[in-house]
Design a protein around this motif. Structure first.
Motif, short mmCIF file in Angstrom:
data_model
loop_
_atom_site.label_atom_id
_atom_site.label_comp_id
_atom_site.label_asym_id
_atom_site.label_seq_id
_atom_site.Cartn_x
_atom_site.Cartn_y
_atom_site.Cartn_z
N UNK A 171 81.05 98.23 21.14
CA UNK A 171 81.30 97.66 19.81
C UNK A 171 82.74 98.00 19.44
N UNK A 172 83.56 97.00 19.28
CA UNK A 172 84.97 97.23 19.01
C UNK A 172 85.17 97.97 17.69
N UNK A 228 80.00 94.44 28.16
CA UNK A 228 78.69 95.07 27.97
C UNK A 228 78.18 95.03 26.53
N UNK A 229 79.05 94.99 25.53
CA UNK A 229 78.55 95.00 24.15
C UNK A 229 78.73 93.68 23.42
N UNK A 230 79.20 92.66 24.14
CA UNK A 230 79.52 91.39 23.47
C UNK A 230 78.27 90.73 22.88
N UNK A 231 77.18 90.74 23.63
CA UNK A 231 75.94 90.13 23.13
C UNK A 231 75.38 90.85 21.92
N UNK A 232 75.48 92.19 21.92
CA UNK A 232 75.00 92.97 20.77
C UNK A 232 75.89 92.71 19.55
N UNK A 233 77.20 92.59 19.78
CA UNK A 233 78.13 92.29 18.68
C UNK A 233 77.82 90.92 18.10
N UNK A 234 77.53 89.96 18.97
CA UNK A 234 77.18 88.61 18.53
C UNK A 234 75.94 88.64 17.64
N UNK A 235 74.89 89.30 18.12
CA UNK A 235 73.64 89.37 17.35
C UNK A 235 73.85 90.06 16.01
N UNK A 236 74.56 91.19 16.03
CA UNK A 236 74.78 91.94 14.79
C UNK A 236 75.64 91.14 13.81
N UNK A 237 76.64 90.43 14.33
CA UNK A 237 77.48 89.60 13.45
C UNK A 237 76.67 88.51 12.77
N UNK A 246 74.15 100.02 19.42
CA UNK A 246 75.22 99.02 19.27
C UNK A 246 74.99 98.14 18.04
N UNK A 247 73.74 97.69 17.86
CA UNK A 247 73.42 96.85 16.70
C UNK A 247 73.67 97.62 15.40
#
Length: 331
Positions: free
Chosen positions: A303-304, A262-271, A20-21
C-alpha cells in the motif's frame, strides 16, 4: 537450480490482504477496526510500529506463535515469481475471538473478510450479516482460498467480491458451474469469460468486481438508471434492473515504472470501498480504486504511503481525463 545463491535485492515490507485493506482505508480517511492475530516476536513489534496510523487494538498477540510471514520472489518486471507463506497463526482468528467484537461488527457500515480467515470464522461473520443485514465484502486472496464462503450457502449474504479471473473460475468450480477450457488473454475474450463466470453469482451478490490487471476492472451488477449501483441494498430494490458489465481501463503505466504488483488489487478494492463509504457515484468509486492501485504499483510497499485523502479523492478523479468505459448487457 542446483542450490546456488542468486543475486538479488531483499526488502521487508508489511502486507497481508486484510492489513492492506485496513491500511489503505485508514489512509483514505476511514477508521477501520482490524481484527487479526500476531505472535509476540520481533516481526509483530515491527508490524505494530509500522501500522501506527491504523486501529490495531483488535489484533490478538499470542505467545509462542509466529507472526505470519510471506516471502515473495519478484521478477525484474515486478511480477510475482514464487511465494512462500508461514501463515499458521491465521487459524487463531477464531469464531470465538471475532465474536468478542460482535457489537462493533453489527454497527459497522461495511465488513471486509479476506480468504486467510478460517472457514468457520467466515461462516460466523456471514451468519451475523444475515441476521443483522450487514454489508460484507469478500476479498478472495488467492485461487486456493477464493472458494471458502462458497462451500456452503454463506456466500449468498455477501454484498461484494473482488476476484481476479483465476479466483472467479475457482469459485465457479466450487459451485459446479460450467468452466472455460482455458483463460484467454485478449481483452474482448477476457470480458466475455468474466461476464459468464460472474453471471450466476449476481443472483445474490450486489456486485462482482473482476480485477483484470493491466486491462483494468470489469464491474458486474444490476444497472439502475444507466449505472451499476455499488450501494448496499440498492440491487434488492431493483426489480426491473438489467444485469450489466462495465469495463474501466486501468491508468496507463509502463513496465519500467512498475515496482511491485502485490498490493495493487488490495489498493483497488480499498479505494472503491472508500468511495462507497463516502457515498460517491459508481464512476468516482471505481476511479478512486484505480488511482490507489496506480500509486501502489509505483511503491515497494504493498500500500503506497503516497495514498491519502488528497491523492485519492473525488476531486482528483474529476481533475483527470479518463478513457471511455464500455458497457455490456449480461441478460
Amino acid at each position: 537450480r542446483g542450490g546456488q545463491t542468486n543475486a538479488g535485492r531483499v526488502r521487508r515490507t508489511f502486507g497481508g490482504v486484510g492489513r492492506n485493506l485496513a491500511d489503505c482505508l485508514s489512509r483514505l480517511g476511514q477508521t477501520p477496526l482490524f481484527l487479526s492475530a500476531v505472535g509476540k516476536d520481533e516481526h509483530s513489534e515491527s508490524v505494530l510500529h509500522y501500522c501506527h496510523h491504523m486501529d490495531m487494538s483488535a489484533v490478538l498477540q499470542l505467545e509462542g506463535k509466529s507472526t505470519a510471514t510471506y516471502c515473495a520472489v519478484i521478477t525484474s518486471a515486478g511480477e510475482l515469481s514464487v511465494g512462500l507463506g508461514d501463515m499458521d497463526i491465521h487459524q487463531q482468528i477464531t469464531e470465538q475471538y471475532v465474536s468478542q467484537f460482535k457489537e462493533n461488527l453489527c454497527q459497522a457500515p461495511l465488513i471486509c473478510i479476506d480468504g486467510n480467515v478460517p472457514l468457520s470464522t467466515i461462516q460466523y461473520v456471514c451468519q451475523l450479516a444475515k441476521e443483522h443485514q450487514l454489508a460484507v465484502c469478500y476479498e478472495p486472496t488467492d485461487e486456493n482460498k477464493a472458494s471458502k464462503p462458497f462451500l456452503s450457502d454463506s456466500w449468498k449474504v455477501l454484498t461484494y467480491i473482488s476476484p481476479n479471473l483465476q479466483e472467479l473460475r475457482a469459485i465457479n468450480r466450487t459451485l459446479g458451474n460450467p468452466l472455460p477450457a482455458e483463460l484467454p488473454s485478449k481483452l474482448e475474450d477476457v470480458v466475455q469469460i468474466a461476464m459468464a463466470l460472474a453471471r450466476p453469482l449476481l443472483a445474490h451478490l450486489c456486485c462482482v468486481v473482476v480485477t483484470l490487471g493491466a486491462h483494468g476492472i470489469l464491474l458486474c451488477g444490476k444497472s439502475l438508471r444507466g449505472s451499476i449501483s455499488l450501494h448496499p441494498g440498492a440491487h434488492k430494490q431493483a426489480a426491473g434492473a438489467q444485469l450489466c458489465a462495465t469495463h474501466y481501463p486501468a491508468i496507463h503505466i509502463s513496465r519500467d515504472e512498475i515496482v511491485n504488483v502485490s498490493g495493487a488489487g488490495d489498493s483497488l478494492t480499498a479505494g472503491i470501498l472508500a468511495g462507497v463509504l463516502a457515498k460517491h457515484d459508481t464512476d468516482t468509486c471505481v476511479r478512486m480504486g484505480l488511482l490507489a492501485a496506480h500509486l501502489s504499483l509505483h511503491s515497494y510497499e504493498p500500500i503506497s504511503p503516497e495514498i491519502s485523502t488528497s491523492s485519492v479523492s473525488q476531486q482528483q478523479v474529476k481533475s483527470r481525463s479518463w478513457p471511455e468505459v464500455k458497457v455490456w448487457k449480461m441478460d
